[in-house]
Design a protein around this motif. Sequence first.
Motif, short mmCIF file in Angstrom:
data_model
loop_
_atom_site.label_atom_id
_atom_site.label_comp_id
_atom_site.label_asym_id
_atom_site.label_seq_id
_atom_site.Cartn_x
_atom_site.Cartn_y
_atom_site.Cartn_z
N ALA A 293 0.82 -1.21 0.00
CA ALA A 293 0.00 0.00 0.00
C ALA A 293 0.85 1.26 0.00
CB ALA A 293 -0.94 -0.01 1.21
N SER A 294 1.96 1.24 0.72
CA SER A 294 2.82 2.42 0.83
C SER A 294 3.83 2.54 -0.30
CB SER A 294 3.57 2.39 2.16
OG SER A 294 4.51 1.31 2.18
N GLY A 295 4.02 1.46 -1.06
CA GLY A 295 5.04 1.45 -2.09
C GLY A 295 6.39 0.99 -1.58
N ARG A 296 6.46 0.68 -0.30
CA ARG A 296 7.72 0.19 0.28
C ARG A 296 8.10 -1.15 -0.33
NH1 ARG A 296 12.19 -0.47 2.22
NH2 ARG A 296 12.74 -0.96 4.37
N ILE A 297 7.13 -2.02 -0.56
CA ILE A 297 7.38 -3.28 -1.24
C ILE A 297 7.11 -3.08 -2.73
CG2 ILE A 297 6.60 -5.67 -1.54
CD1 ILE A 297 6.01 -5.76 1.43
N THR A 298 8.13 -3.28 -3.53
CA THR A 298 8.03 -3.01 -4.97
C THR A 298 7.83 -4.26 -5.81
OG1 THR A 298 10.45 -3.13 -5.16
CG2 THR A 298 9.47 -0.95 -4.75
N GLU A 299 8.20 -5.44 -5.27
CA GLU A 299 8.02 -6.69 -6.00
C GLU A 299 7.84 -7.82 -5.00
OE1 GLU A 299 10.88 -7.55 -9.18
OE2 GLU A 299 11.65 -5.51 -9.01
N VAL A 300 7.07 -8.82 -5.40
CA VAL A 300 6.94 -10.07 -4.63
C VAL A 300 7.14 -11.21 -5.63
CG1 VAL A 300 5.50 -11.48 -3.13
CG2 VAL A 300 5.28 -8.98 -3.06
N PHE A 301 7.95 -12.20 -5.25
CA PHE A 301 8.11 -13.34 -6.14
C PHE A 301 8.26 -14.63 -5.34
CE2 PHE A 301 12.49 -11.75 -5.65
CZ PHE A 301 13.25 -12.89 -5.49
N ALA A 302 8.08 -15.74 -6.04
CA ALA A 302 8.19 -17.06 -5.43
C ALA A 302 9.14 -17.91 -6.26
CB ALA A 302 6.81 -17.73 -5.35
N CYS A 303 9.68 -18.96 -5.65
CA CYS A 303 10.63 -19.81 -6.37
C CYS A 303 10.47 -21.26 -5.97
CB CYS A 303 12.06 -19.34 -6.14
SG CYS A 303 12.68 -19.65 -4.47
N GLY A 304 10.84 -22.14 -6.90
CA GLY A 304 10.83 -23.58 -6.67
C GLY A 304 11.45 -24.27 -7.86
N THR A 305 11.69 -25.57 -7.76
CA THR A 305 12.35 -26.30 -8.83
C THR A 305 11.56 -26.26 -10.13
OG1 THR A 305 13.42 -27.78 -7.26
CG2 THR A 305 13.27 -28.55 -9.53
N ALA A 306 10.24 -26.46 -10.06
CA ALA A 306 9.44 -26.55 -11.28
C ALA A 306 9.33 -25.21 -11.99
CB ALA A 306 8.05 -27.09 -10.94
N ALA A 307 8.91 -24.18 -11.28
CA ALA A 307 8.68 -22.87 -11.90
C ALA A 307 9.93 -22.01 -11.96
CB ALA A 307 7.58 -22.12 -11.14
N VAL A 308 10.97 -22.39 -11.25
CA VAL A 308 12.21 -21.63 -11.09
C VAL A 308 11.88 -20.37 -10.28
CG1 VAL A 308 14.28 -20.69 -12.16
CG2 VAL A 308 13.00 -22.50 -13.32
N ILE A 309 11.50 -19.30 -10.93
CA ILE A 309 11.11 -18.06 -10.25
C ILE A 309 9.90 -17.48 -10.96
CG2 ILE A 309 11.80 -15.68 -9.70
CD1 ILE A 309 14.70 -16.70 -9.52
N THR A 310 8.91 -17.06 -10.20
CA THR A 310 7.71 -16.48 -10.80
C THR A 310 7.29 -15.23 -10.03
OG1 THR A 310 5.37 -16.84 -11.30
CG2 THR A 310 6.26 -18.03 -9.42
N PRO A 311 6.88 -14.17 -10.73
CA PRO A 311 6.33 -13.01 -10.03
C PRO A 311 5.04 -13.38 -9.31
CG PRO A 311 6.78 -12.53 -12.35
CD PRO A 311 6.88 -14.01 -12.18
N VAL A 312 4.77 -12.73 -8.20
CA VAL A 312 3.52 -12.91 -7.48
C VAL A 312 2.63 -11.71 -7.75
CG1 VAL A 312 2.48 -12.91 -5.16
CG2 VAL A 312 4.42 -14.41 -5.68
N GLY A 313 1.38 -12.00 -8.08
CA GLY A 313 0.42 -10.95 -8.37
C GLY A 313 -0.44 -10.61 -7.18
N GLU A 314 -1.74 -10.63 -7.37
CA GLU A 314 -2.68 -10.23 -6.33
C GLU A 314 -2.78 -11.29 -5.23
OE1 GLU A 314 -7.34 -8.67 -6.18
OE2 GLU A 314 -6.71 -10.09 -7.73
N LEU A 315 -2.94 -10.82 -3.99
CA LEU A 315 -3.22 -11.67 -2.85
C LEU A 315 -4.67 -11.48 -2.45
CD1 LEU A 315 -2.30 -13.51 -0.44
CD2 LEU A 315 -1.84 -11.38 0.81
N LYS A 316 -5.44 -12.56 -2.46
CA LYS A 316 -6.84 -12.50 -2.06
C LYS A 316 -7.03 -13.16 -0.71
CE LYS A 316 -8.65 -12.66 -6.82
NZ LYS A 316 -9.58 -13.38 -7.74
N SER A 317 -7.99 -12.66 0.06
CA SER A 317 -8.29 -13.26 1.36
C SER A 317 -9.66 -12.80 1.83
CB SER A 317 -7.24 -12.86 2.41
OG SER A 317 -7.43 -11.53 2.84
#
Length: 357
Positions: A293-317
């Motif tokens: 919300a503040s812009g302090r976090i500019t990117e979120v990503f996840a990693c694993g063997t299959a996908a290697v590295i993937t950007p993370v988009g929206e978080l729903k809850s």
Amino acid sequence: MDFSTTLTEAPTSDERLAEILASPGFGTHFTDHMLTIEWTPAEGWHAARIEPYAPLSVDPASAVLHYAQEIFEGMKAYRHADDSVWLFRPEENAKRMERSSRRLALPVLPADDFVAAVDAFVEVEQRWVPGTEGEKSLYLRPFMFASEVFLGVRPAQHATFMVIASPAGAYFKGGIKPVSLWLSDDYTRAGRGGMGAAKTGGNYASSLVAQQEASEHGCDQVVFLDAQEGRYVEELGGMNMYFVHDDGTIVTPETGTILEGITRASVIELAGKLGHQVEERKFSIDEWREGVASGRITEVFACGTAAVITPVGELKSTHGDVPAPASTDLTMRIREALVDVQYGRADDTFGWMHRVV
């Protein structure tokens, strides 16, 4: 360790193999052979063999079917432009399997024997390693299970280690897209003293109902919070997470109750080489919300063997949604740097790659 090798009398034809490698998918097609090593207290590790791929004959009273004493690894073999075949950090997979073995009260296959077994298997199955076009590879699945026939709650006195393999295509069809996440309120992946750091099937089985819930809400993956306070981000159903801040620092949840991914550790080293400090610490869901919300976090990503590295988009809850950060620049830089090392397009300054043939 010496391996006896019995080659199949009916190998997959060159024509059929070409069809499979053109569009392999993931975990659908399997190679012509499998590797097996057995263990007992009296004989230790013995009967090491490579033989034609075939169904197993498992007694209904086998311990694994009743007490889930089972572990596995996931790793890949890559073909380089000169037609050589390489593994990515197999020694780290071996060390993690050692840790998993101890947590599940299974015998430890020494790291040198683990690597030698995978090497021997890949050498036999090298024709199944796809070419250099696209992000294709041969996915390797070493695993170990309690194969003693008995009913009783104690560590099994017979264990079986195996390796099978399946050619894998690029994880993202049509290009890399940010994954959407569902925040689980009702389920946790692991608690203090549990098996969260072990790579065992039970951890994945426990995540499936939460993954179903995520799918019902239109999300690609589920994200779990800690079991003790329900505040701190742990990991996805099968991937580790990273949060990039506007000052260039990166935060990833600390280990202990999460899986210590090989890709995770590699990202930490790569990010450091690119000039980014990585902090391994507790990271709360509130810090995620407020940071985006503040812009302090500019990117979120996840990693694993299959996908290697993937950007993370929206978080729903159920507590409201968190939009995707605007940038994926550093995510893609790290991803490209890692993939280039794996496929031999960049110098391996870390000494990560292990040549097989």
